[in-house]
Design an enzyme around this catalytic site. Structure first.
Site, mmCIF file in Angstrom:
data_model
loop_
_atom_site.group_PDB
_atom_site.id
_atom_site.type_symbol
_atom_site.label_atom_id
_atom_site.label_comp_id
_atom_site.label_asym_id
_atom_site.label_seq_id
_atom_site.Cartn_x
_atom_site.Cartn_y
_atom_site.Cartn_z
ATOM 1 N N SER A 104 1.809 -9.699 -0.899
ATOM 2 C CA SER A 104 1.454 -8.280 -0.789
ATOM 3 C C SER A 104 1.633 -7.692 0.603
ATOM 4 O O SER A 104 1.825 -6.490 0.750
ATOM 5 C CB SER A 104 0.006 -8.078 -1.256
ATOM 6 O OG SER A 104 -0.868 -8.900 -0.519
ATOM 7 N N GLU B 60 -9.836 6.321 2.585
ATOM 8 C CA GLU B 60 -10.734 5.315 3.138
ATOM 9 C C GLU B 60 -9.879 4.133 3.559
ATOM 10 O O GLU B 60 -8.779 3.949 3.043
ATOM 11 C CB GLU B 60 -11.755 4.874 2.090
ATOM 12 C CG GLU B 60 -11.294 3.746 1.142
ATOM 13 C CD GLU B 60 -10.134 4.120 0.221
ATOM 14 O OE1 GLU B 60 -9.903 5.331 0.043
ATOM 15 O OE2 GLU B 60 -9.462 3.208 -0.296
ATOM 16 N N LYS C 126 0.811 -1.222 0.000
ATOM 17 C CA LYS C 126 0.000 0.000 0.000
ATOM 18 C C LYS C 126 0.845 1.273 0.000
ATOM 19 O O LYS C 126 0.462 2.295 -0.572
ATOM 20 C CB LYS C 126 -0.936 0.011 1.212
ATOM 21 C CG LYS C 126 -1.962 -1.126 1.230
ATOM 22 C CD LYS C 126 -3.114 -0.856 0.300
ATOM 23 C CE LYS C 126 -4.131 -1.992 0.327
ATOM 24 N NZ LYS C 126 -5.109 -1.899 -0.762
HETATM 25 C C1 LIG Z 1 -1.665 -7.071 2.386
HETATM 26 C C2 LIG Z 1 -2.771 -6.708 1.455
HETATM 27 N N1 LIG Z 1 -2.875 -7.352 0.287
HETATM 28 C C3 LIG Z 1 -3.859 -7.071 -0.591
HETATM 29 C C4 LIG Z 1 -4.826 -6.126 -0.297
HETATM 30 C C5 LIG Z 1 -5.923 -5.909 -1.292
HETATM 31 O O1 LIG Z 1 -5.879 -4.701 -1.955
HETATM 32 P P1 LIG Z 1 -5.466 -4.597 -3.487
HETATM 33 O O2 LIG Z 1 -6.328 -5.569 -4.241
HETATM 34 O O3 LIG Z 1 -5.726 -3.200 -3.844
HETATM 35 O O4 LIG Z 1 -4.049 -4.956 -3.615
HETATM 36 C C6 LIG Z 1 -4.764 -5.414 0.909
HETATM 37 C C7 LIG Z 1 -5.773 -4.392 1.258
HETATM 38 O O5 LIG Z 1 -5.919 -3.943 2.366
HETATM 39 C C8 LIG Z 1 -3.714 -5.722 1.805
HETATM 40 O O6 LIG Z 1 -3.601 -5.084 3.001
#
Ligand SMILES: Cc1ncc(COP(=O)(O)O)c(C=O)c1O
Lengths: 393, 255
Positions: free
Chosen positions: A377, A111, A89
């Protein structure tokens, strides 16, 4: 086939800016400036410097040997979990705060669902000394107390969204209403590849550092830039968009998008938008979203707050519709099991969102010599309570 | 000639009232419309409720949520309004967000409106350019007037463009805000009202957002053809019910 946004803000038939006139000047200002600003050498210098010194990039591309052995294929993990604040993020919030400063904005709104994007926004606001207001559903505030505390420590004001279902979708509505009420001095840092054009494209570009690094890192490891597969979980789709970006037009690279099935796609408690969704309009863009026959937006469900969104970004709707990406859905149980497995096999506790991406190895067979890059992620610290309750640790 | 155009030609100090269809009770829609006409209202905006009304404040959000819980849908609304033209003469406009209309089918929705005798639509999140490129012909085919919004931030150039594709009136949002946020107008608003008045647009303007009583109604209609009241009326319905509509209206219109 073009998988990038066109000059009108569409990915195929998806995207656009379906916004009330009250938002038009803000969104238009951004649309006219974002590419210009991002191309400025001075902007790029500051952005890259912060990604390196503050976020800790490049994030490693790690060959997960024991995981690879278990599934008899070659699995690399892109370690976004090692970024400052624990997820991908922050790539986007760094980019957008620099954008906001160049547009002369003094007040930042955002948000958040689980609180990861809220923390990443509060962090960059502290870094830049800008006022920060984060909208968060009342229900999420109760279940994500540590992240609420983090935001407060970082100086942000957290405002509960009391409308509708009081979760991420409603927090997004509240942030948009705030922007309508404060059209001059405020920038809205959207946390995923969603919203009216140019947001999906802007967020994707800030996150594209992920695939940019994968290319040269894989070259170092394997002598080739392109893996056979890139895999990412999709909430709104920002980590996925960043992971795919530089491979979108590389035909040899297969793309896998992993959605949250919740309790099961047919259970009524799910967030598998590509299966359950239909074309419609949510938060200012045309995309796939979960809705009633009458066009009311429905509440999704996933054990992972970050995947608990009733839509997907318009780029992903296009990738789905054209068949460029293969969409898979993973249940709560399958994700939790994979989260525990990665912890035991590799010593990495993943965010539950990322666990969804890891869970595909139980469902899909890869060849022994396939190179599969999974975007990890985020890290699991924020999810410890959920893991504890689930596994009775 | 469309009822909206006729009304605009004939009246000054035009009062338009917004309410959410299906609120307070599912089947109040027709009674509210009839009571509003009897009380001397010039035009009505029937709100088609949406789960995520981005441009609305807490009052209309809450009435929308309740209306949806009560079972309101596009289908149900059209059913309720089927014979409305047997008892009601004033212009009727449906105001709703785009997604429910898109799911119903834009052409099908317009067709239904025209069969029933709806005169126009206000769709706040249907962008001007998308309307112009994709839907303008359909609206015209069914004789529907589409109403666009402008705000204090809208540039003169864009106002001119909106004026050029409008064929009824322009909805002037009084200030940078969602519905129901404030009451009364300060200098900033009157400057904006005067600026628009001086532009001499082809379409008359009706001011909405932030009008709640006789004072703000009188102020707004000094500068524009008419004014729209929404949140304040819904609050009145919540407190006093659908049979005290005339009390609300006479308070607004008192000389
Ligand atoms: C660690 C992590 N992975 C994935 C996501 C999903 O978001 P996005 O699809 O925008 O990557 C989030 C959202 O809070 C997250 O904290």
């Amino acid at each position: 086939m073009n998988y990038n946004v066109n000059e009108k803000g569409y990915y195929g038939e998806f995207g656009g800016a379906y916004i009330p006139e009250m938002l038009y000047p803000n969104v238009e200002e951004l649309r006219q400036n974002y590419l210009k600003v991002m191309a400025e050498p001075d902007f790029q210098k500051e952005f890259q410097q912060l990604l390196k010194d503050y976020v800790g990039r490049p994030s490693p591309l790690y060959l997960a040997k024991r995981l690879s052995e278990k599934y008899n294929t070659k699995i690399y993990l892109k370690r976004e979990d090692l970024n400052h604040t624990g997820a991908h993020k922050i790539n986007n919030t760094i980019g957008q705060i620099l954008m906001a400063k160049r547009l002369g904005k003094s007040r930042i709104i955002a948000e958040t669902g689980a609180g990861q994007h809220g923390v990443a926004t509060a962090t960059v606001c502290a870094l830049m000394g800008l006022e920060c207001i984060v909208y968060m559903g009342e229900i999420d505030i109760a279940r994500q107390a540590p992240n609420v505390a983090r935001m407060k420590m970082l100086g942000a004001t957290v405002i509960p969204a009391l409308s509708g279902s009081r979760t991420l979708k409603d927090a997004t509505n509240e942030a948009i209403r705030d922007w309508i009420n404060n059209p001059v001095n405020t920038h809205y840092i959207i946390g995923s590849a969603i919203g009216p054009h140019p947001y999906p494209d802007m967020v994707t570009r800030f996150q594209s550092i992920i695939s940019e690094e994968i290319k040269w890192q894989l070259k170092e490891h394997e002598g080739r830039e392109n893996p056979d597969y890139v895999v990412a979980c999709i909430g709104g789709g920002s980590n996925a968009a960043g992971t795919y970006y530089h491979f979108l037009h590389e035909e040899s690279v297969k793309i896998i998008a992993v959605e949250a099935a919740g309790l099961g796609v047919d259970s009524g408690e799910s967030a598998a938008t590509s299966i359950l969704g239909k074309e419609g309009i949510i938060h200012g863009c045309k995309t796939l979203l979960m809705q009633t026959k009458d066009g009311q937006i429905t509440e999704p469900y996933s054990i992972s707050a970050g995947l608990d969104y009733p839509g997907v970004g318009p780029m992903h709707a296009h990738l789905c519709k054209t068949g460029r990406a293969e969409f898979m859905s993973i249940t709560d149980d399958e994700a939790m099991k994979s989260g525990l497995e990665l912890s035991k096999l590799e010593g990495i506790i993943p965010a539950i969102e990322s666990s969804h991406a890891l869970a595909i190895f139980d469902k899909k067979k890869f060849k022994e010599d396939d190179i599969v890059v999974v975007n990890l992620s985020g890290r699991g610290d924020k999810d410890l309570d959920t893991y504890i309750n689930y596994f009775k640790l | 000639m469309n009822r909206i155009n006729q009304k605009l030609e004939k009246s000054k100090r035009l009062l338009s009232i917004y309410f959410t269809a299906g609120y307070p009770n599912l089947n109040d829609t027709v009674t509210i419309i009839q009571n509003l006409e009897k009380s001397g209202v010039d035009m009505i905006e029937i709100g088609l409720p949406f789960s995520d009304p981005l441009a609305d404040g807490p009052t209309i959000q809450a009435s929308s949520t309740k209306a949806l819980q009560n079972g309101m849908t596009s289908e149900v609304l059209f059913g309720q309004l089927k014979n409305i033209r047997e008892s009601v003469q004033i212009p009727l406009i449906i105001m709703g967000y785009f997604n429910p209309i898109l799911q119903f089918g834009v052409e099908e929705f317009c067709k239904k409106c025209s069969e029933i005798g709806i005169d126009g639509l206000i769709i706040p999140d249907l962008p001007v350019d998308v309307y112009n490129d994709q839907y303008r012909a359909t609206f015209q085919k069914y004789g529907l007037i589409n109403v666009f919004l402008i705000t204090p931030q809208t540039s003169d150039e864009r106002i001119r463009f909106i004026d050029s594709i409008s064929n009824g009136f322009i909805y002037m949002v009084s200030s940078a805000s969602v519905t129901g946020s404030q009451s009364g107008f300060g200098e900033e608003q009157t400057n904006y009202f005067q600026r628009i008045e001086k532009m001499n647009l082809d379409n008359p303007q009706i001011i909405g957002f932030g009008i709640s009583d006789n004072t703000s109604f009188t102020q707004a209609t000094e500068y524009a053809k008419g004014a729209i009241i929404g949140s304040a009326f819904i609050k009145h319905l919540t407190s006093f019910g659908i049979n005290s509509v005339d009390k609300f209206v006479s308070n607004i219109l008192k000389a």
